[in-house]
Design a protein around this motif. Structure first.
Motif, PDB file in Angstrom:
ATOM      1  N   ASN A  55       0.823  -1.202   0.000  1.00  0.00           N
ATOM      2  CA  ASN A  55       0.000   0.000   0.000  1.00  0.00           C
ATOM      3  C   ASN A  55       0.862   1.258   0.000  1.00  0.00           C
ATOM      4  OD1 ASN A  55      -1.398   2.163   2.085  1.00  0.00           O
ATOM      5  ND2 ASN A  55      -2.838   1.334   0.584  1.00  0.00           N
ATOM      6  N   ALA A  56       1.940   1.240   0.777  1.00  0.00           N
ATOM      7  CA  ALA A  56       2.827   2.400   0.820  1.00  0.00           C
ATOM      8  C   ALA A  56       3.533   2.607  -0.520  1.00  0.00           C
ATOM      9  CB  ALA A  56       3.861   2.219   1.935  1.00  0.00           C
ATOM     10  N   GLU A  57       3.867   1.527  -1.218  1.00  0.00           N
ATOM     11  CA  GLU A  57       4.602   1.639  -2.479  1.00  0.00           C
ATOM     12  C   GLU A  57       3.696   1.932  -3.669  1.00  0.00           C
ATOM     13  OE1 GLU A  57       6.987  -1.795  -3.143  1.00  0.00           O
ATOM     14  OE2 GLU A  57       7.975  -1.699  -1.189  1.00  0.00           O
ATOM     15  N   TYR A  58       2.527   1.271  -3.717  1.00  0.00           N
ATOM     16  CA  TYR A  58       1.687   1.359  -4.918  1.00  0.00           C
ATOM     17  C   TYR A  58       0.291   1.933  -4.656  1.00  0.00           C
ATOM     18  CZ  TYR A  58       5.274  -1.832  -6.646  1.00  0.00           C
ATOM     19  OH  TYR A  58       6.472  -2.408  -6.987  1.00  0.00           O
ATOM     20  N   GLY A  59      -0.047   2.128  -3.402  1.00  0.00           N
ATOM     21  CA  GLY A  59      -1.360   2.681  -3.081  1.00  0.00           C
ATOM     22  C   GLY A  59      -2.505   1.696  -3.206  1.00  0.00           C
ATOM     23  N   LEU A  60      -2.209   0.402  -3.267  1.00  0.00           N
ATOM     24  CA  LEU A  60      -3.265  -0.604  -3.374  1.00  0.00           C
ATOM     25  C   LEU A  60      -3.933  -0.818  -2.016  1.00  0.00           C
ATOM     26  CD1 LEU A  60      -1.808  -3.426  -5.676  1.00  0.00           C
ATOM     27  CD2 LEU A  60      -3.528  -1.702  -6.230  1.00  0.00           C
ATOM     28  N   LEU A  61      -5.254  -0.850  -2.023  1.00  0.00           N
ATOM     29  CA  LEU A  61      -5.985  -1.112  -0.800  1.00  0.00           C
ATOM     30  C   LEU A  61      -5.827  -2.571  -0.396  1.00  0.00           C
ATOM     31  CD1 LEU A  61      -9.322   0.775  -1.574  1.00  0.00           C
ATOM     32  CD2 LEU A  61      -7.414   1.570  -0.166  1.00  0.00           C
ATOM     33  N   THR A  62      -5.958  -2.830   0.888  1.00  0.00           N
ATOM     34  CA  THR A  62      -5.885  -4.205   1.377  1.00  0.00           C
ATOM     35  C   THR A  62      -7.103  -4.969   0.897  1.00  0.00           C
ATOM     36  OG1 THR A  62      -4.678  -3.506   3.340  1.00  0.00           O
ATOM     37  CG2 THR A  62      -5.771  -5.648   3.437  1.00  0.00           C
ATOM     38  N   PRO A  63      -6.928  -6.162   0.334  1.00  0.00           N
ATOM     39  CA  PRO A  63      -8.082  -6.912  -0.178  1.00  0.00           C
ATOM     40  C   PRO A  63      -8.912  -7.506   0.949  1.00  0.00           C
ATOM     41  CG  PRO A  63      -6.099  -8.239  -0.344  1.00  0.00           C
ATOM     42  CD  PRO A  63      -5.658  -6.870   0.118  1.00  0.00           C
ATOM     43  N   ALA A  64     -10.142  -7.852   0.626  1.00  0.00           N
ATOM     44  CA  ALA A  64     -11.016  -8.519   1.594  1.00  0.00           C
ATOM     45  C   ALA A  64     -10.578  -9.971   1.739  1.00  0.00           C
ATOM     46  CB  ALA A  64     -12.466  -8.439   1.120  1.00  0.00           C
ATOM     47  N   LEU A  65     -10.317 -10.365   2.958  1.00  0.00           N
ATOM     48  CA  LEU A  65      -9.941 -11.743   3.237  1.00  0.00           C
ATOM     49  C   LEU A  65     -11.090 -12.400   3.999  1.00  0.00           C
ATOM     50  CD1 LEU A  65      -6.233 -11.077   4.304  1.00  0.00           C
ATOM     51  CD2 LEU A  65      -7.061 -11.854   2.077  1.00  0.00           C
ATOM     52  N   LEU A  66     -10.764 -13.205   4.963  1.00  0.00           N
ATOM     53  CA  LEU A  66     -11.787 -13.714   5.871  1.00  0.00           C
ATOM     54  C   LEU A  66     -12.281 -12.575   6.752  1.00  0.00           C
ATOM     55  CD1 LEU A  66      -9.941 -16.958   7.040  1.00  0.00           C
ATOM     56  CD2 LEU A  66     -11.803 -16.850   5.381  1.00  0.00           C
ATOM     57  N   ARG A  67     -13.331 -12.826   7.500  1.00  0.00           N
ATOM     58  CA  ARG A  67     -13.737 -11.834   8.488  1.00  0.00           C
ATOM     59  C   ARG A  67     -12.589 -11.609   9.462  1.00  0.00           C
ATOM     60  NH1 ARG A  67     -19.876 -12.248  10.387  1.00  0.00           N
ATOM     61  NH2 ARG A  67     -20.909 -12.637   8.403  1.00  0.00           N
ATOM     62  N   ASP A  68     -12.507 -10.400   9.983  1.00  0.00           N
ATOM     63  CA  ASP A  68     -11.450 -10.129  10.957  1.00  0.00           C
ATOM     64  C   ASP A  68     -11.765 -10.849  12.272  1.00  0.00           C
ATOM     65  OD1 ASP A  68     -13.520  -8.664  12.042  1.00  0.00           O
ATOM     66  OD2 ASP A  68     -12.674  -6.719  11.497  1.00  0.00           O
ATOM     67  N   GLN A  69     -10.934 -10.611  13.278  1.00  0.00           N
ATOM     68  CA  GLN A  69     -11.113 -11.327  14.540  1.00  0.00           C
ATOM     69  C   GLN A  69     -12.470 -11.051  15.172  1.00  0.00           C
ATOM     70  OE1 GLN A  69      -7.451  -9.881  16.364  1.00  0.00           O
ATOM     71  NE2 GLN A  69      -6.582 -11.933  16.254  1.00  0.00           N
ATOM     72  N   ARG A  70     -12.929  -9.821  15.046  1.00  0.00           N
ATOM     73  CA  ARG A  70     -14.256  -9.506  15.581  1.00  0.00           C
ATOM     74  C   ARG A  70     -15.330 -10.264  14.821  1.00  0.00           C
ATOM     75  NH1 ARG A  70     -17.088  -3.468  15.680  1.00  0.00           N
ATOM     76  NH2 ARG A  70     -19.135  -4.159  16.398  1.00  0.00           N
ATOM     77  N   GLY A  71     -15.190 -10.310  13.498  1.00  0.00           N
ATOM     78  CA  GLY A  71     -16.166 -11.037  12.696  1.00  0.00           C
ATOM     79  C   GLY A  71     -16.162 -12.521  12.982  1.00  0.00           C
ATOM     80  N   ALA A  72     -14.970 -13.090  13.210  1.00  0.00           N
ATOM     81  CA  ALA A  72     -14.882 -14.510  13.552  1.00  0.00           C
ATOM     82  C   ALA A  72     -15.571 -14.788  14.888  1.00  0.00           C
ATOM     83  CB  ALA A  72     -13.417 -14.938  13.607  1.00  0.00           C
ATOM     84  N   THR A  73     -15.410 -13.880  15.834  1.00  0.00           N
ATOM     85  CA  THR A  73     -16.091 -14.035  17.122  1.00  0.00           C
ATOM     86  C   THR A  73     -17.603 -13.962  16.951  1.00  0.00           C
ATOM     87  OG1 THR A  73     -14.204 -13.033  18.262  1.00  0.00           O
ATOM     88  CG2 THR A  73     -16.289 -13.103  19.453  1.00  0.00           C
TER      89      THR A  73
END
Length: 221
Positions: A55-73
């Motif tokens: 992201n710092a080098e190319y400005g690409l947003l982080t892709p959607a992966l699994l739900r985060d820890q809150r979502g897993a809970t």
């Protein structure tokens, strides 16, 4: 309260669909635990750092992966709620009005939440496959093997989709079958304390009268 009366077929079908919520709940709990385990791993931490670097080098947003820890809970909590809802089946089979109403409310809420979660996943702005495609376009394909080595197994995402889909279908099935049982067999349901206080299941009796009046009007026509 029906006591030893034979359980009507519509009520039996409703309780069967309620019991189906138990394996769905277990699947949700398993999926949530697996996702929590991955998010707590060293690979997940390294992958997050790699995404920040890109992201710092190319400005690409982080892709959607699994739900985060809150979502897993949240998946684990939803699974436990589904298990609790399945336990109401025994009381619905005995004709408990309170259990019937609780099951209707519980499944309506979980259906709404499940559909909301599915919709959120489908509306994710950037998926991993698209992210990797953009990296290739930017001539940064050398990062792709590193990302693929750190990301969770592909079946994790498949398991999450299946669990969420089954949960929504199970909740919908319970709502439909319980509504059918409530409309066509209102006399079966009753609560001893409620019956003593106000003379029975007024909601069910009202539905029964409506159904009888409709049948009578159709017969007269």
């Amino acid at each position: 309260m029906t006591g030893t009366e034979e359980v009507p077929r519509g009520v039996r079908v409703a309780t069967w669909t309620m019991w189906l919520s138990a394996p769905v709940g277990l699947l949700l709990v398993l999926d949530g635990l697996l996702e929590l385990h991955w998010w707590g791993s060293a690979d997940a931490a390294r992958l997050a750092g790699l995404f920040r670097q890109i992201n710092a080098e190319y400005g690409l947003l982080t892709p959607a992966l699994l739900r985060d820890q809150r979502g897993a809970t949240e998946l684990i909590v939803l699974g436990v709620i589904c298990l609790a809802g399945a336990m109401l089946a025994a009381f619905v089979r005995r004709g408990s009005t309170a259990a019937r109403t609780s099951a209707l409310v519980l499944n309506a809420v979980t259906l709404f939440y499940g559909l909301f979660g599915i919709g959120s996943d489908l509306s994710a702005p950037l998926r991993l496959g698209d992210y990797l495609g953009q990296l290739r376009t930017l001539a940064s394909g050398d990062r792709i093997p590193e990302i693929q080595a750190l990301v969770y197994p592909a079946w994790y995402a498949w398991l999450e989709d299946v669990a969420q889909g089954l949960q929504a279908l199970a909740a919908l099935a319970v709502l439909v079958t319980l509504a059918y049982a409530m409309i066509w067999h209102p006399q079966f349901f009753g609560d001893r304390r409620t019956d003593a206080a106000d003379g029975g299941d007024q909601w069910g009796e009202a539905l029964q009268r409506i159904r009888q009046e409709r049948a009578q009007s159709q017969a007269d026509a």
